[in-house]
Write a protein that holds these residues in place. Sequence first.
Motif, PDB file in Angstrom:
ATOM      1  N   TYR A  33      26.515 -25.414  -1.127  1.00 59.55           N
ATOM      2  CA  TYR A  33      26.111 -25.238  -2.503  1.00 59.55           C
ATOM      3  C   TYR A  33      26.358 -24.104  -2.830  1.00 59.55           C
ATOM      4  CZ  TYR A  33      24.071 -30.000  -2.696  1.00 59.55           C
ATOM      5  OH  TYR A  33      23.972 -31.428  -2.874  1.00 59.55           O
ATOM      6  N   ASN A  76      24.540 -22.021   0.521  1.00 57.97           N
ATOM      7  CA  ASN A  76      23.834 -22.297   1.470  1.00 57.97           C
ATOM      8  C   ASN A  76      24.515 -23.717   2.165  1.00 57.97           C
ATOM      9  OD1 ASN A  76      22.050 -24.773   0.514  1.00 57.97           O
ATOM     10  ND2 ASN A  76      21.744 -23.304  -0.818  1.00 57.97           N
ATOM     11  N   ARG A 103      24.455 -27.522   3.513  1.00 57.65           N
ATOM     12  CA  ARG A 103      23.662 -28.597   3.645  1.00 57.65           C
ATOM     13  C   ARG A 103      24.368 -29.621   4.209  1.00 57.65           C
ATOM     14  NH1 ARG A 103      20.340 -28.430  -2.113  1.00 57.65           N
ATOM     15  NH2 ARG A 103      20.504 -26.269  -2.292  1.00 57.65           N
ATOM     16  N   GLU A 153      19.860 -30.967   7.895  1.00 55.03           N
ATOM     17  CA  GLU A 153      19.285 -29.585   7.915  1.00 55.03           C
ATOM     18  C   GLU A 153      20.066 -29.055   6.810  1.00 55.03           C
ATOM     19  OE1 GLU A 153      17.374 -27.483   8.294  1.00 55.03           O
ATOM     20  OE2 GLU A 153      16.966 -27.011  10.220  1.00 55.03           O
ATOM     21  N   MET A 154      19.600 -27.591   6.719  1.00 55.59           N
ATOM     22  CA  MET A 154      20.242 -26.852   5.648  1.00 55.59           C
ATOM     23  C   MET A 154      20.122 -25.302   6.304  1.00 55.59           C
ATOM     24  SD  MET A 154      18.910 -25.539   1.981  1.00 55.59           S
ATOM     25  CE  MET A 154      17.430 -24.882   2.488  1.00 55.59           C
ATOM     26  N   THR A 158      20.793 -21.598   5.322  1.00 51.61           N
ATOM     27  CA  THR A 158      21.118 -20.568   4.219  1.00 51.61           C
ATOM     28  C   THR A 158      21.743 -19.288   4.735  1.00 51.61           C
ATOM     29  OG1 THR A 158      18.937 -19.465   4.738  1.00 51.61           O
ATOM     30  CG2 THR A 158      18.821 -21.338   3.169  1.00 51.61           C
ATOM     31  N   ASP A 181      19.481 -22.491  11.848  1.00 52.08           N
ATOM     32  CA  ASP A 181      19.616 -21.664  10.671  1.00 52.08           C
ATOM     33  C   ASP A 181      20.444 -20.736  11.096  1.00 52.08           C
ATOM     34  OD1 ASP A 181      19.088 -20.538   8.514  1.00 52.08           O
ATOM     35  OD2 ASP A 181      17.101 -20.249   8.852  1.00 52.08           O
ATOM     36  N   ASN A 200      20.533 -33.198  -0.415  1.00 52.56           N
ATOM     37  CA  ASN A 200      20.616 -32.994   0.760  1.00 52.56           C
ATOM     38  C   ASN A 200      21.409 -34.549   1.141  1.00 52.56           C
ATOM     39  OD1 ASN A 200      21.951 -32.567   3.497  1.00 52.56           O
ATOM     40  ND2 ASN A 200      20.187 -31.336   3.973  1.00 52.56           N
ATOM     41  N   TYR A 247      14.400 -30.611   6.211  1.00 56.18           N
ATOM     42  CA  TYR A 247      15.575 -29.507   6.226  1.00 56.18           C
ATOM     43  C   TYR A 247      14.761 -28.227   5.358  1.00 56.18           C
ATOM     44  CZ  TYR A 247      16.608 -31.001   1.249  1.00 56.18           C
ATOM     45  OH  TYR A 247      16.599 -31.196  -0.083  1.00 56.18           O
TER      46      TYR A 247
END
Length: 906
Positions: A59, A127, A129, A137-138, A140, A262, A393, A475
């Motif tokens: 995104y 980020n 996703r 999960e995401m 960043t 992450d 997501n 997430y």
Amino acid sequence: MTGFFYILHQKKYFMAKRFATLLLFLFSLFCFSQMDSEHWFAPMASNTPANGKGSQLIYLSTNSIIPVNIKIYGGNKLLGTITIKKGDPQFFYDWDKSQIIVENNDEKMKVLNKGVHLVGDGNFYANLRFSIPEEAEMVTSKGRSALGKTFFLGMQKGKVRYSNNIASILATEDNTTVTLSNYEPSLVFTNDKTPNTAQKTILLNKGESYIYEVDNINANNASFDGLIGAKVQSDKPISVTCGNFLAGLNQGRDYYNDIFMDQTIPVEKIGTEYILMSGYGSIADASVMEKTLIVASEDNTEVFLNDNKTGTPDFILPKAGSFQFVKSLNYKPSDPVNNVYSLYVKTSKPAYVYQILAGSPISDISSGAMSIIPPLSCLLPSKIDEIASINENLTMDSNGNYVDNDVKLNIITQKGANVFLNDSKANINGPFPISGNNDWEAYTSYHVTGTITVSTDNKKAVTFGIAAGNGSIGYGGYFAGFNVEPYITGVGDCDDFKYLEVQDNYDEYEWYYSPDQINWTKLAETSNRLDPLGVYGYYKCKVIKQACSTFLFSDVFLYKSCTVVGPPQSYTLSFCESLSPPITPKFSKKIGAPIDIIKTKITKDPEEGKAYIDNLGNIHFEAENSTLEKVTFTYYFEGYGSFPDSEEVTVTINLTQIKVENKEIFSCVDSSGLATYNLKDFETTSTDPTITKFEYFTDKNLSNEIPSSELNNYKSSPNTIIYVKVSNAAGCYRIGELSLKTYTPPVISIQINGRSATINATGGLPPYQYAIENSKEFIDFQDNNVFNNLPIGLNTVYVLSSDKCTKASQDFMITQLLNVITPNADGYNDILDYSEMKYKNNFSIQIFNRYGLEVYKSNGQKYTWDGKLNGKSLPTDTYWYIIQWEEPKTQQTFQFTNYLLLKNSN
């Protein structure tokens, strides 16, 4: 240009630009911290192949009203481009899943061209996703703030069978050495070529990636804590992603898995004070999912929780990499009715803080996520602008249907902040006090959707994170706070340089210029962007944040002319030659400009051969018998002065190779065991027109040359190798091999059918010719391999290869024995007749009745028996007989026994 005239010039320039700059400044004053013009995502290792299902989207959004053009690279290959602007966020998905999620075990612990690098001509947010069925999960991106050289890893402590631990690396420069250490050496890594070692080191170039995975499917790994607290060290900046592609909880006989991942930050970006807000887990019910991981970066790190002011820490982390999980029962209630809890962490030395949280109120234990927490700082931004599609997501349930996500927003601000969500105070709960810290407070917002902006209107610092998901997945991540210290970046490239820029997290900016880093001049620009107008030198920026009591200077930025990519150069040499004359560097755009020969260097070595610089600054290349047909290298040179012009040139050397083909030649061996060969037959297959000379040697050291007078009729035993030195006009040579052979004799097999024989042969050199010899006759060589009407007894077959020098032979026996006579004078089978054996020596016949009594024995050259004894016919019965003879050729005696049925009419 002196500082005085430079300032005057700047004032005129900025008056003309003021309106446009002011407009842009108003829209970009309060960008969130992860806004950057470059972002990196390292690939991740999955231990649960999803057969192509799931989604992987980046995104992208920006608060700039001017369009930002973004290029997306994977392993230095352009994957695609996209353009965004404020109010028009996008997501990128046009890539192969394996670019970011690696499922093949053979690709783990292997240098890959995977992961993603995004480059924009302005600042933007990114980020990742991603999901597989029922897991998501995401990650960043922290932009340049994620790049560093020392990291300590955090992840969920999941020892369920289908969990893993990963550390993935993405290099940003060539020749980057990366070492993983501070883990249990007994851990079993996936696809590990050096097991049971205390550290693992690899070398990466720009855009290359590497994944370490510890998979708990291996029972040995369940005894340890995976890669929690492991250390990643490099000599050049890298991006590191860590966590678990699958981990979770073991609740009795049930396993609850999710992804915990992450992008982490280097040690210079961590701090000593942190506030964590609970996710969607039920803290009042002692959530087993919600917890906080604290990892030390230095020895003897004391940890204080919440309102502990006693001076006695809650616990001590004794070593760098030591860690401890803080359970949810240590969280303090802020608004327990709405499940708002906080944890304040203060450490004596900088430490990492990772939060494990639940992403959905529907299922605490199956909707996990992990976020690295930013340290508290008054330099946090006052506005986090344009976070795209916060509730999206694209995750599927077990039936393959996309599921909506619920988002909880956790906002942390300086006390007294006036907080807005999308310019509104609706749906904001708080402020809530933080136990142990009176300078900060928190807000929450539930069921958040769409693109959001979080801000304060009184210059107070703010950051926020999310806990999001549904009953199957979770997430989360934080969107500000990792790059609060100012740094200058250059936006644009050599062909289209735009400006210098400092993050726009601050309230005031002062720019300074120096030609020597000693004498500094303050410039007129007061925004976060500066156009240097082509004036090379050193720049720095002083920033002020009203919420802080001090100011900061950025690091010094050297702005100089870009290195010109000079016209490529190409040369053709033979594979052992040297470039002559050498290359004398010259500027392609500034003709005649002098060159500082001390600064000339080879920036990329050839794959084979040697490139070097002499003391006059000239470029030399020696092919050194390279086997390649083309090599390239790059050299760099520059002029004189504080900010010199520079140029880089790529040189291509086309290498003329001699094409040599090894060969076998055959000849017949004479009675002495030697054969005669024409060695010059070697030259018939070496048709390369560059060849000028052939020399023949008996040894590979080329010390014993064969005289030219012997080459056409060279006497040698077979199975010998002659070494041929093949040269070209430049004196370069290769060594070929000439194998001297003789044909092997054919191998004979014989099929006998009565008085006929079929001869088969293999080996040697077909086609074959066949001959038969026996005591009766010699049948000369013929192409037909079938012989009929052969005499009883020994026969010899001869097979001749078409080389006419390797003949094979084999004896065989025709044994057509008679077993019935009817002496009735009808002309058929009246007697036992072996008259054809008259060519044999010492032939005899013996006949016995069934009782073993001899009833007949031949005398002399007698080859028949008429069924009588002493002139009288014997009765009808079965008799036995023996025939015996000696082969005239071999003097070998043969004997055969057979039964005989005698039928007499009387």
